[in-house]
Scaffold this motif. Structure first.
Motif, PDB file in Angstrom:
ATOM      1  N   LEU A 133      43.405 -16.543 -10.192  1.00 13.67           N
ATOM      2  CA  LEU A 133      43.819 -16.459 -11.597  1.00 13.67           C
ATOM      3  C   LEU A 133      42.605 -16.293 -12.510  1.00 13.67           C
ATOM      4  CD1 LEU A 133      46.659 -19.131 -11.659  1.00 13.67           C
ATOM      5  CD2 LEU A 133      46.887 -16.647 -11.661  1.00 13.67           C
ATOM      6  N   ASN A 135      40.108 -16.663 -15.508  1.00  9.94           N
ATOM      7  CA  ASN A 135      39.665 -17.718 -16.424  1.00  9.94           C
ATOM      8  C   ASN A 135      40.428 -19.026 -16.234  1.00  9.94           C
ATOM      9  OD1 ASN A 135      37.798 -15.987 -17.707  1.00  9.94           O
ATOM     10  ND2 ASN A 135      39.478 -15.061 -18.849  1.00  9.94           N
ATOM     11  N   GLU A 136      40.745 -19.325 -14.976  1.00 10.56           N
ATOM     12  CA  GLU A 136      41.528 -20.511 -14.653  1.00 10.56           C
ATOM     13  C   GLU A 136      40.725 -21.787 -14.915  1.00 10.56           C
ATOM     14  OE1 GLU A 136      44.555 -20.805 -14.067  1.00 10.56           O
ATOM     15  OE2 GLU A 136      45.062 -22.191 -12.460  1.00 10.56           O
ATOM     16  N   ILE A 137      39.416 -21.710 -14.708  1.00 10.96           N
ATOM     17  CA  ILE A 137      38.550 -22.869 -14.933  1.00 10.96           C
ATOM     18  C   ILE A 137      37.588 -22.541 -16.068  1.00 10.96           C
ATOM     19  CG2 ILE A 137      36.783 -24.369 -13.880  1.00 10.96           C
ATOM     20  CD1 ILE A 137      39.670 -24.626 -12.705  1.00 10.96           C
ATOM     21  N   GLU A 217      42.629 -23.218 -29.906  1.00 11.66           N
ATOM     22  CA  GLU A 217      43.801 -22.412 -29.600  1.00 11.66           C
ATOM     23  C   GLU A 217      45.095 -23.208 -29.675  1.00 11.66           C
ATOM     24  OE1 GLU A 217      43.469 -20.347 -25.831  1.00 11.66           O
ATOM     25  OE2 GLU A 217      44.093 -18.523 -26.834  1.00 11.66           O
ATOM     26  N   LYS A 305      49.095 -17.946 -19.065  1.00 14.36           N
ATOM     27  CA  LYS A 305      48.550 -19.259 -19.430  1.00 14.36           C
ATOM     28  C   LYS A 305      49.148 -19.769 -20.739  1.00 14.36           C
ATOM     29  CE  LYS A 305      44.202 -18.862 -19.197  1.00 14.36           C
ATOM     30  NZ  LYS A 305      42.779 -18.885 -18.801  1.00 14.36           N
ATOM     31  N   ARG A 308      55.145 -21.102 -22.330  1.00 16.37           N
ATOM     32  CA  ARG A 308      55.720 -22.433 -22.153  1.00 16.37           C
ATOM     33  C   ARG A 308      57.061 -22.292 -21.466  1.00 16.37           C
ATOM     34  NH1 ARG A 308      54.160 -26.604 -26.573  1.00 16.37           N
ATOM     35  NH2 ARG A 308      52.301 -25.680 -27.422  1.00 16.37           N
ATOM     36  N   GLN A 309      57.284 -23.172 -20.502  1.00 14.29           N
ATOM     37  CA  GLN A 309      58.569 -23.214 -19.808  1.00 14.29           C
ATOM     38  C   GLN A 309      59.078 -21.845 -19.368  1.00 14.29           C
ATOM     39  OE1 GLN A 309      59.168 -25.446 -22.942  1.00 14.29           O
ATOM     40  NE2 GLN A 309      58.457 -27.194 -21.773  1.00 14.29           N
TER      41      GLN A 309
ATOM     42  N   THR B 100      38.486 -28.983 -17.530  1.00 14.86           N
ATOM     43  CA  THR B 100      38.099 -27.607 -17.225  1.00 14.86           C
ATOM     44  C   THR B 100      39.265 -26.768 -16.710  1.00 14.86           C
ATOM     45  OG1 THR B 100      37.390 -28.392 -15.042  1.00 14.86           O
ATOM     46  CG2 THR B 100      35.667 -28.122 -16.720  1.00 14.86           C
ATOM     47  N   LYS B 102      42.245 -24.542 -16.949  1.00 15.65           N
ATOM     48  CA  LYS B 102      42.788 -23.676 -18.016  1.00 15.65           C
ATOM     49  C   LYS B 102      42.162 -24.022 -19.374  1.00 15.65           C
ATOM     50  CE  LYS B 102      47.241 -23.050 -15.659  1.00 15.65           C
ATOM     51  NZ  LYS B 102      47.221 -21.647 -15.259  1.00 15.65           N
TER      52      LYS B 102
END
Lengths: 347, 347
Positions: A133, A135-137, A217, A305, A308-309, B100, B102
């Motif tokens: 994924l 930019n997951e971290i 954000e 990311k 929602r839901q 870290t 997401k």
């Protein structure tokens, strides 16, 4: 402490002034293998040099650890400074490395691509890809200074220039019709460095103003997501099908599709939509999709990311500069928008 | 958003209220192999359970990745919540994983050791060890809630209890002589849970007040470093010599040595120093050093994360509650303090 944005065509003078002001205990320079060869020789900076492999596939935990180890071996302290010289991968990954090293050392971003300058270097988003994924971290952490110059762009391939220009189109759509009209009059491949630096300054300030009001954000910043719900889906789908497309191109096609939705749901002006679509078609071509792709694209968007839901969430426009964030889009409406996108692109 | 501190002996009720308030899209629980066995059964929480190996040697990048993968596989989103149930390793590492993931999901700390409760769970310091250095990688990130209860401590070995108690001594020294006198009247191994919860509340609030005024450790927060410049050196040296000591014990001996320095340099009262030394000697024994160890200890202190330009930097006291941060200590003075520490400890 607010991030300083410096627009210049004398990068070395500005970097010297920054180093003088930050007074680091030691200085580190991060490049990738490309900027190490193409850009590093232009930069007059005495620093411990750390190099990561070029390419988004190396925006990963291995490269992050390589930077941490370089900092550690070079004796970096909390009073050291890391200068990130490169495209979005270098500024995103270098920012994360610095923000997490000893719980945070300072860093300076010097974007060397138009996309990096307009999008990645400002806004405090750092990150790496993880577990497949993007930019997951990562964390939110701002550079102390961002030095933006067009002097690096002369050697960029035209796909790179156009990729960055797509984000400028997005910022223009977010801010108002004057800047949008100005950009549509431009051939993104034939811009003088001075003219580009000026347009870039206008564009980056749009982002900077939004980020300042919503650094983490929670709300307003989602405005910057314009074009990206669909754009990311195109990009991910293209990658999964083994026909990767440049990020900015996916954003350009995403902007068209989301302006279609904006027209359908928010009465975004039809003529602006058509002018955008014609410009994008002329300079970016199109991303070819068929009805068979719709389900896959919808699934990707539900896992975004920012969703929602499992709902599909977009930023839309009631007009240039008239932004509506967090709009839930029904799958059926999205499919209609894909149909119209295909019409507009002559698919 | 300020971190909420909850002192309770009804953890399940408080956790239910927190989950209700945070309304997460999904809930995750992190334990280590010890708390998984000893504490998890006491907790009434429906959550995806992630387990890391117990022990400071597992406070590393592998365990961090294990947590990231657990979150990813469990479908965590930015609206999810991670509950860290364990000692300092679990709250430090779980905090970093959440901060870290997401670019930041919320987390709740439930410390299960006295040391974790008094020190690690509050203050926003997250981290892992890296490249042989403690907490080399981390960020500042606060839990939304910290649930502090003494109900977990009944099964703790007495070394664990005394380790935590040393940090309470530190907080008492930082805040004033009344609380210091109260603690010296206590046998740390024979405290009732109710009495301990009350003393703990006083102690944690000392830290919380300091952290609130200086979240990123730019100034005042260095007060919390009291006892730790020398304590960390003892701890690192002991580890390198293959005779590891509990962190809190090292802090207790560090407090004695730094109060010696405080007496030498700041006229810290002699009788308070002697009462502290007697208490520490009685309950913690001593860390045996000879003149041959001094050079090694000085070298470790020069490389402390908080040192600048290789100087030895301490927090000292002109009296209980009268704190002086960022004091440079000459190597010769440090050696004299080691000599006096050895006298006081009967070495």
């Amino acid at each position: 402490m607010a991030q300083r944005l410096i627009f210049t065509n004398d990068v070395n003078r500005e970097l010297a002034a920054i180093v003088d002001r930050l007074h680091p205990s030691s200085l580190f320079l991060l490049t990738d293998t490309n900027t190490s060869r193409m850009v590093r020789p232009l930069i007059d900076l005495s620093a411990t040099h750390i190099v990561i492999p070029a390419g988004d596939e190396h925006k990963n935990i291995d490269s992050l650890q390589h930077v941490w180890q370089g900092l550690q071996q070079g004796g970096a302290t909390r009073q050291s400074v890391l200068v990130n010289l490169g495209g979005g991968v270098v500024t995103d990954l270098g920012g994360l490395a610095a923000a997490t090293f000893k719980r945070g050392m300072r860093f300076v971003n010097v974007p060397t691509t138009l996309l990096g300058a307009v999008d990645a270097a400002v806004g405090g988003k750092t990150g790496i890809n993880y577990g497949g994924l993007k930019n997951e971290i990562g964390v939110f952490a701002e550079a102390t200074d961002v030095v933006i110059s067009t002097c690096f762009f002369s050697t960029l391939p035209s796909t790179e220039l156009k990729s960055g220009f797509a984000e400028m189109l997005k910022h223009a759509l977010l801010t108002g019709s004057d800047e949008f009209d100005r950009l549509l009059d431009i051939d993104p491949e034939r811009l003088s460095p001075e003219n580009l630096l000026h347009r870039l300054q206008v564009s980056v300030m749009v982002k900077q103003r939004i980020v300042e009001q919503d650094p983490h954000e929670h709300g307003l910043r989602r405005a910057l997501n314009l074009g990206h719900t669909v754009g990311h889906a195109f990009e991910s789908h293209a990658l999964a099908c083994g026909r990767p497309v440049p990020h900015g191109y996916a954003v350009a096609w995403g902007l068209v599709t989301e302006c279609v939705l904006s027209h359908m749901m928010m009465k975004f002006p039809s003529d602006t939509l058509h002018r955008l679509a014609a410009f994008v078609h002329l300079h970016y071509g199109h991303f070819g999709i068929t009805c068979d792709d719709y389900d896959t694209l919808l699934t990707i968007m539900r896992h975004d990311k920012k969703s929602r839901q499992g709902e599909i969430n977009c930023t839309l426009l009631a007009g240039c500069g008239d932004v509506r964030t967090g709009i839930t889009v029904a799958p059926d409406d999205m499919c209609v928008a894909f149909d119209i996108y295909r019409d507009l692109m002559g698919i």
